[in-house]
Design a protein around this motif. Sequence first.
Motif, PDB file in Angstrom:
ATOM      1  N   LYS A   1      32.855 -18.810  -0.557  1.00 32.26           N
ATOM      2  CA  LYS A   1      33.923 -19.464   0.202  1.00 32.26           C
ATOM      3  C   LYS A   1      34.619 -20.496  -0.672  1.00 32.26           C
ATOM      4  O   LYS A   1      35.850 -20.631  -0.638  1.00 32.26           O
ATOM      5  N   GLY A   2      33.828 -21.204  -1.471  1.00 30.43           N
ATOM      6  CA  GLY A   2      34.398 -22.190  -2.379  1.00 30.43           C
ATOM      7  C   GLY A   2      35.272 -21.576  -3.453  1.00 30.43           C
ATOM      8  O   GLY A   2      36.151 -22.236  -4.023  1.00 30.43           O
ATOM      9  N   GLU A   3      35.044 -20.304  -3.751  1.00 29.87           N
ATOM     10  CA  GLU A   3      35.848 -19.591  -4.745  1.00 29.87           C
ATOM     11  C   GLU A   3      37.088 -18.955  -4.122  1.00 29.87           C
ATOM     12  O   GLU A   3      37.832 -18.240  -4.802  1.00 29.87           O
ATOM     13  N   GLY A   4      37.312 -19.212  -2.833  1.00 31.16           N
ATOM     14  CA  GLY A   4      38.516 -18.717  -2.173  1.00 31.16           C
ATOM     15  C   GLY A   4      38.444 -17.289  -1.693  1.00 31.16           C
ATOM     16  O   GLY A   4      39.468 -16.680  -1.377  1.00 31.16           O
ATOM     17  N   ILE A   5      37.256 -16.719  -1.632  1.00 30.15           N
ATOM     18  CA  ILE A   5      37.099 -15.331  -1.194  1.00 30.15           C
ATOM     19  C   ILE A   5      37.178 -15.276   0.330  1.00 30.15           C
ATOM     20  O   ILE A   5      36.644 -16.148   1.029  1.00 30.15           O
ATOM     21  N   SER A   6      37.807 -14.256   0.851  1.00 25.85           N
ATOM     22  CA  SER A   6      38.006 -14.133   2.299  1.00 25.85           C
ATOM     23  C   SER A   6      36.685 -13.849   3.008  1.00 25.85           C
ATOM     24  O   SER A   6      35.750 -13.304   2.408  1.00 25.85           O
ATOM     25  N   ASP A   7      36.637 -14.211   4.306  1.00 22.50           N
ATOM     26  CA  ASP A   7      35.444 -13.959   5.091  1.00 22.50           C
ATOM     27  C   ASP A   7      35.083 -12.482   5.118  1.00 22.50           C
ATOM     28  O   ASP A   7      33.901 -12.115   5.045  1.00 22.50           O
ATOM     29  N   ALA A   8      36.072 -11.636   5.212  1.00 22.90           N
ATOM     30  CA  ALA A   8      35.821 -10.192   5.281  1.00 22.90           C
ATOM     31  C   ALA A   8      35.154  -9.693   4.006  1.00 22.90           C
ATOM     32  O   ALA A   8      34.202  -8.893   4.048  1.00 22.90           O
ATOM     33  N   ASP A   9      35.651 -10.156   2.863  1.00 20.75           N
ATOM     34  CA  ASP A   9      35.066  -9.718   1.593  1.00 20.75           C
ATOM     35  C   ASP A   9      33.672 -10.316   1.390  1.00 20.75           C
ATOM     36  O   ASP A   9      32.803  -9.678   0.781  1.00 20.75           O
ATOM     37  N   ILE A  10      33.475 -11.517   1.887  1.00 22.09           N
ATOM     38  CA  ILE A  10      32.141 -12.118   1.785  1.00 22.09           C
ATOM     39  C   ILE A  10      31.147 -11.291   2.598  1.00 22.09           C
ATOM     40  O   ILE A  10      30.039 -10.988   2.135  1.00 22.09           O
ATOM     41  N   LYS A  11      31.549 -10.902   3.825  1.00 18.19           N
ATOM     42  CA  LYS A  11      30.671 -10.094   4.667  1.00 18.19           C
ATOM     43  C   LYS A  11      30.337  -8.768   3.986  1.00 18.19           C
ATOM     44  O   LYS A  11      29.194  -8.296   4.050  1.00 18.19           O
ATOM     45  N   LYS A  12      31.337  -8.159   3.326  1.00 15.54           N
ATOM     46  CA  LYS A  12      31.084  -6.897   2.628  1.00 15.54           C
ATOM     47  C   LYS A  12      30.053  -7.081   1.525  1.00 15.54           C
ATOM     48  O   LYS A  12      29.228  -6.192   1.278  1.00 15.54           O
ATOM     49  N   SER A  13      30.086  -8.226   0.853  1.00 16.92           N
ATOM     50  CA  SER A  13      29.147  -8.456  -0.251  1.00 16.92           C
ATOM     51  C   SER A  13      27.709  -8.509   0.240  1.00 16.92           C
ATOM     52  O   SER A  13      26.773  -8.234  -0.524  1.00 16.92           O
ATOM     53  N   PHE A  14      27.526  -8.870   1.505  1.00 13.04           N
ATOM     54  CA  PHE A  14      26.175  -8.928   2.067  1.00 13.04           C
ATOM     55  C   PHE A  14      25.596  -7.541   2.343  1.00 13.04           C
ATOM     56  O   PHE A  14      24.420  -7.414   2.676  1.00 13.04           O
TER      57      PHE A  14
ATOM     58  N   TRP B   1       3.231 -12.803   0.332  1.00 16.83           N
ATOM     59  CA  TRP B   1       1.955 -13.496   0.221  1.00 16.83           C
ATOM     60  C   TRP B   1       1.067 -12.893  -0.864  1.00 16.83           C
ATOM     61  O   TRP B   1       0.075 -13.493  -1.268  1.00 16.83           O
ATOM     62  N   LYS B   2       1.439 -11.718  -1.370  1.00 13.03           N
ATOM     63  CA  LYS B   2       0.670 -11.107  -2.456  1.00 13.03           C
ATOM     64  C   LYS B   2       1.304 -11.355  -3.823  1.00 13.03           C
ATOM     65  O   LYS B   2       0.842 -10.848  -4.821  1.00 13.03           O
ATOM     66  N   GLY B   3       2.383 -12.130  -3.840  1.00 12.56           N
ATOM     67  CA  GLY B   3       3.073 -12.420  -5.089  1.00 12.56           C
ATOM     68  C   GLY B   3       4.516 -11.969  -5.033  1.00 12.56           C
ATOM     69  O   GLY B   3       4.925 -11.220  -4.134  1.00 12.56           O
ATOM     70  N   SER B   4       5.323 -12.407  -5.988  1.00 10.63           N
ATOM     71  CA  SER B   4       6.737 -12.063  -6.017  1.00 10.63           C
ATOM     72  C   SER B   4       6.920 -10.564  -6.236  1.00 10.63           C
ATOM     73  O   SER B   4       6.149  -9.919  -6.950  1.00 10.63           O
ATOM     74  N   ILE B   5       7.981 -10.022  -5.616  1.00 13.72           N
ATOM     75  CA  ILE B   5       8.269  -8.595  -5.703  1.00 13.72           C
ATOM     76  C   ILE B   5       9.692  -8.411  -6.211  1.00 13.72           C
ATOM     77  O   ILE B   5      10.644  -8.978  -5.656  1.00 13.72           O
ATOM     78  N   ASP B   6       9.866  -7.630  -7.264  1.00 16.40           N
ATOM     79  CA  ASP B   6      11.188  -7.244  -7.748  1.00 16.40           C
ATOM     80  C   ASP B   6      11.636  -6.016  -6.972  1.00 16.40           C
ATOM     81  O   ASP B   6      10.924  -5.006  -6.912  1.00 16.40           O
ATOM     82  N   THR B   7      12.827  -6.098  -6.399  1.00 16.56           N
ATOM     83  CA  THR B   7      13.266  -5.003  -5.535  1.00 16.56           C
ATOM     84  C   THR B   7      14.779  -4.895  -5.527  1.00 16.56           C
ATOM     85  O   THR B   7      15.494  -5.743  -6.079  1.00 16.56           O
ATOM     86  N   LEU B   8      15.274  -3.836  -4.899  1.00 21.55           N
ATOM     87  CA  LEU B   8      16.700  -3.622  -4.689  1.00 21.55           C
ATOM     88  C   LEU B   8      16.955  -3.747  -3.193  1.00 21.55           C
ATOM     89  O   LEU B   8      16.379  -2.999  -2.396  1.00 21.55           O
ATOM     90  N   MET B   9      17.810  -4.700  -2.792  1.00 24.66           N
ATOM     91  CA  MET B   9      17.961  -5.007  -1.374  1.00 24.66           C
ATOM     92  C   MET B   9      19.331  -5.638  -1.153  1.00 24.66           C
ATOM     93  O   MET B   9      19.856  -6.331  -2.028  1.00 24.66           O
ATOM     94  N   THR B  10      19.918  -5.385   0.023  1.00 21.35           N
ATOM     95  CA  THR B  10      21.170  -6.070   0.339  1.00 21.35           C
ATOM     96  C   THR B  10      20.859  -7.513   0.725  1.00 21.35           C
ATOM     97  O   THR B  10      19.782  -7.803   1.272  1.00 21.35           O
ATOM     98  N   PRO B  11      21.765  -8.439   0.481  1.00 24.97           N
ATOM     99  CA  PRO B  11      21.548  -9.819   0.904  1.00 24.97           C
ATOM    100  C   PRO B  11      21.295  -9.952   2.401  1.00 24.97           C
ATOM    101  O   PRO B  11      20.503 -10.802   2.828  1.00 24.97           O
ATOM    102  N   LEU B  12      21.944  -9.094   3.216  1.00 23.40           N
ATOM    103  CA  LEU B  12      21.715  -9.153   4.654  1.00 23.40           C
ATOM    104  C   LEU B  12      20.288  -8.743   4.988  1.00 23.40           C
ATOM    105  O   LEU B  12      19.620  -9.368   5.821  1.00 23.40           O
ATOM    106  N   ASP B  13      19.802  -7.681   4.331  1.00 26.72           N
ATOM    107  CA  ASP B  13      18.424  -7.260   4.562  1.00 26.72           C
ATOM    108  C   ASP B  13      17.439  -8.331   4.104  1.00 26.72           C
ATOM    109  O   ASP B  13      16.371  -8.497   4.691  1.00 26.72           O
ATOM    110  N   SER B  14      17.786  -9.053   3.043  1.00 25.99           N
ATOM    111  CA  SER B  14      16.887 -10.109   2.569  1.00 25.99           C
ATOM    112  C   SER B  14      16.801 -11.243   3.591  1.00 25.99           C
ATOM    113  O   SER B  14      15.739 -11.841   3.771  1.00 25.99           O
TER     114      SER B  14
END
Length: 777
Positions: free
Chosen positions: A381-394, A405-418
């Motif tokens: 938002k601070g970079e001037g990106i529109s709300d719609a494009d921000i939502k798409k990035s998620f 709890w078993k330790g950090s996991i490297d994975t592929l995930m959408t920000p919304l899923d995270s």
Amino acid sequence: MAISKAEVKRKEDLRGNVILFWKLVGLGILLVALVFLLTSWGVFGSLPDHTRLENPDTDLATEIVTADGETLGKFYQDNRTPVAFEELPQNLVDALVSTEDERFYNHSGIDGFGTLRAVAYLGSRGGASTITQQLAKNYFTEQPSSNIVERIGQKLKEWIISIRLETQYTKEEIIAQYLNQIDFLYQADGVRSASRIYFGKEPRELNVEESAVIVAMLKNPRQYNPKREISKDKSLRRRNQVFVQMVRNDKMTETTKDSLSAQPIKLDYNPEGHNDGMATYFREYLRSWLDNWINENPNPENGEKFNIYRDGLKVNVTIDSRMQGIAEQSVTDHMKNLQAEFDKQNRNLKTAPFRDVSEEDVNDKILAPAMRRSERWRVMKGEGISDADIKKSFLVKTDMTIFSWKGSIDTLMTPLDSIRYYKKFLQAGMMSMEPQTGHVKAWVGGINHENFKFDHVKKGKRQPGSTFKPFLYATAIDLLNYSPCKVYSDGEYTIPAGRYGNMRDWTPKNSSGGYGNLRTLKDALANSVNTVSARLIDEVGPQAVLDRIKTLGIDTSNMSAQPALALGTEDVSLYEMVAAYGVFANGGIYNEPVLVTSIEDKNGTILYQYVPESKDVMNPDVAYVTVKLMEGVTEVGSGARLKDTWRTNQSYANILTDYPYNLSKSQAIAGKTGTTQNQSDGWFMGMVPNLVTGVWVGGEDRAVHFPTITYGQGAAMALPIWGSYMKGVYKDENIGISKGDFPRPTDLSIQVDCAAYEEQNGTSGNGGGDDSDELDM
């Protein structure tokens, strides 16, 4: 024998060459002296004045020191806490001088022999820079120039500064300053941080092998760093070269060198980042506390604000490192097990981890607001990106490392899923306080500060459930002079519409469903009988209860004086609850929780000293009787498992951390469990005479909860943490936690002996025979 003219000429030429040589030497000396003089006059740029030499610009970390003398953490840009020469082991000094400046004790800042050697061999047999010169360069040369002429000018300045340093400081002080100045990487600024981070100990505790590793890094902290995989071998070889230098200077025997050189480097790595170490949530709250203090308390020397990242303050806090460590371990051990059970019970839930909500509400009322509160949204938002494009990035999958709890996991995930993934984790808050002083001994604001920043001790406010009931009971005891032996019916009770502003009739239910029994107040509180609470609040009125808790330090500004208050429906913080319960344990005297006892500047001058402030807010007889009521909770009520062992084979025993707790049946423990509607919050407030500790467990969102009370009640969610913690602090007898009785007021005016009370009043309660694990709503 006649001397030939050729021989005479040869001798005259030789004499002339010798004279020319000494003229050139003399001229060279005069030129050097002139250059020194011109440099000292500032012809080649200004030199630091004497005040900068006495007080060089060095960022010093603010150090947080616990009540038992341990460093809890630091606030810094440079993680630097200087140590005096007396705090350095001799083996470190020997290794340093042997390796970096063999003639250190024989020169006055410039090593003439080393300089001539460096010039004669163009540096191939070692440089000429002394420890003092290196210190001068570190202090006053921001960046060595690549231009040879400019570098010569810098070098001349460093020579002059070195001589000045030698006249102003002892050799010992120069060594200490030098070691305090070096950046050893991984936030290890200075020898003290390096010692703690790489070896987990104070500098004075370093053995000769560890000291040699420290000295080995001086040549190039990155290239010879023992932590970096790529530089481990180089670090080992450089360390062994330090041993060679120590032998050369008679600081080590050949036999010892051979033995130590065969040993690998042994690290005990303890990072000191702001998310690392102990009491991270407490330290973050302390940061905001210090910001407020700084705004109101300028530096008396110059009127400017202190800088907690540069000014080297020492903040003495009330936290006990031993108790804090036990508290954090207790939270971790229990929450691992609890989360595993929670995940198992949510395995087939379509809207997991949320219950009692539709998928539409999950998206609109939980996930969408969470997106807008996220750091990603703020930055974009601070970079001037529109709300719609921000939502798409998620919705775009990305590489990330997530907590488990078993330790950090490297994975592929959408920000919304995270976001949804992190919402599933049950959170915890814990605070432990000495009621006689208000000193906070342990503060655990969550399960992992790096991934969950929200502090559930001070910032979080949730419904307290039945842990609120002691305030109601205390109000009735005070206003109506009730005994804990007074008998009530647990039958259904209705407060009609219109009374206390009720919009409709209010008829609370008992969680067990049983009615028609006579109960003493002690038994009713022990088993969280809601109908008795309804009768009490109708007798004293909700406003009287609000007035009571306000005197106990609880913020009532957003609370309503309505009957449901009796069941703990208004949000409070764990911080407020612990402070309020402290009044019961402290004979009616309120102490605001204390975090900081004093603040010192870098020279040890006291800038702040806490002055205790206590308030008498409750009749000591009322406080004592309320404590006796709460003792019933751990004797026969929902907290009885603290002293029992028979539950080991029950279905929920696997989540009870380190069960049994080995707390004596004869031991005085007062407490109260609490569970809110739908099992969204689990509480346990527990007290012994000199320690009050509160625990809250629940989801970040109230829709995250267990489906049933088996695991979803305070006795299973929060009490195990308290039990494990108390078992740990009792194990260390040096901590001094009481196992005695709560002090009884002289000439107690309220009858607490129920046999005597029955004889006087001709009444008795049968207790109803309810299960002591009845849900406390």
